[in-house]
Design a protein around this motif. Structure first.
Motif: not given
Length: 213
Positions: A183-186, A176-180, A122-127, A150-152
């Motif tokens: 969540v980010f992971y690498s 991803r989202h968990h409720g409100q 996902r090169p278009d994602d700001p991360i 959402e895989v980056l």
């Protein structure tokens, strides 16, 4: 001022104390007030939901039911959760509620420390902005992952160390989202020295900022 909580401990091979210090410095540079704890009891704090961000660094540890329930509730109510490698992705093997929130769980790293390639999906994602595919030397994590992530970025297994997974494309970075809560992971970052790799450090830094409330 936004406040972040880093809870470090667990298996010493991942150098949790050193890595916690590096992450604390990164967050402080970005304007956070950072609190560090070494016990999972910090996750049971009734004021946890007032935080902006939580960073777990606790490989192969135990977490009590009330701790994980409170942590999950805080994230559902909007607190960000961000982490990396085994500190978040192999933290509490028996706590399925925790794994459900994180979106994945470590299974194996065939060949241990090896050379592999990380592919940006996902090169278009700001991360991932301005980050190209890159070579990396570390543990190549094979994980069980949530299909709703959402895989980056991904990596492909050669099959050299486990022939039955030849050609398997595995997520490396996701959000991803968990409720409100965000969540980010690498999966990058076996030891503190890996923070010297610009791509690894930049991805994690941006991911924490994205997750933070």
């Amino acid at each position: 001022m936004r406040e972040a909580l880093i809870v470090w401990g667990g298996w010493s091979g991942h150098e949790p104390e050193q890595c916690a210090g590096i992450i604390a410095s990164m967050l402080e540079e970005d304007g956070f007030k950072v609190r560090m704890e070494t016990s999972t009891r910090a996750f049971a704090d009734p004021d946890l939901a007032q935080l902006s961000l939580i960073v777990p660094i606790h490989t192969m540890s135990k977490i009590e039911k009330d701790e994980v329930a409170n942590l999950s509730r805080a994230v559902r109510e909007g607190v960000g959760l961000a982490g990396y490698h085994g500190g978040m992705g192999d933290a509490f093997r028996e706590a399925v509620e925790y794994q459900f929130m994180c979106g994945g769980q470590w299974v194996a790293h065939p060949g241990n420390i090896i050379d592999y390639r990380v592919n940006v999906t996902r090169p278009d994602d700001p991360i991932m902005q301005d980050i190209q595919d890159f070579d990396y030397r570390s543990e190549q994590y094979y994980m069980h992952v949530d299909p709703s992530n959402e895989v980056l970025a991904t990596t492909t297994f050669s099959g050299e160390h486990a022939p039955w997974i030849e050609g398997v494309v595995m997520p490396v970075v996701w959000k991803r989202h968990h409720g409100q809560g965000r969540v980010f992971y690498s999966s990058l970052g076996h030891v503190a020295k890996e923070f010297e790799v610009p791509e690894m450090r930049t991805i994690l830094r941006r991911g924490m900022l994205w997750a933070a409330r």
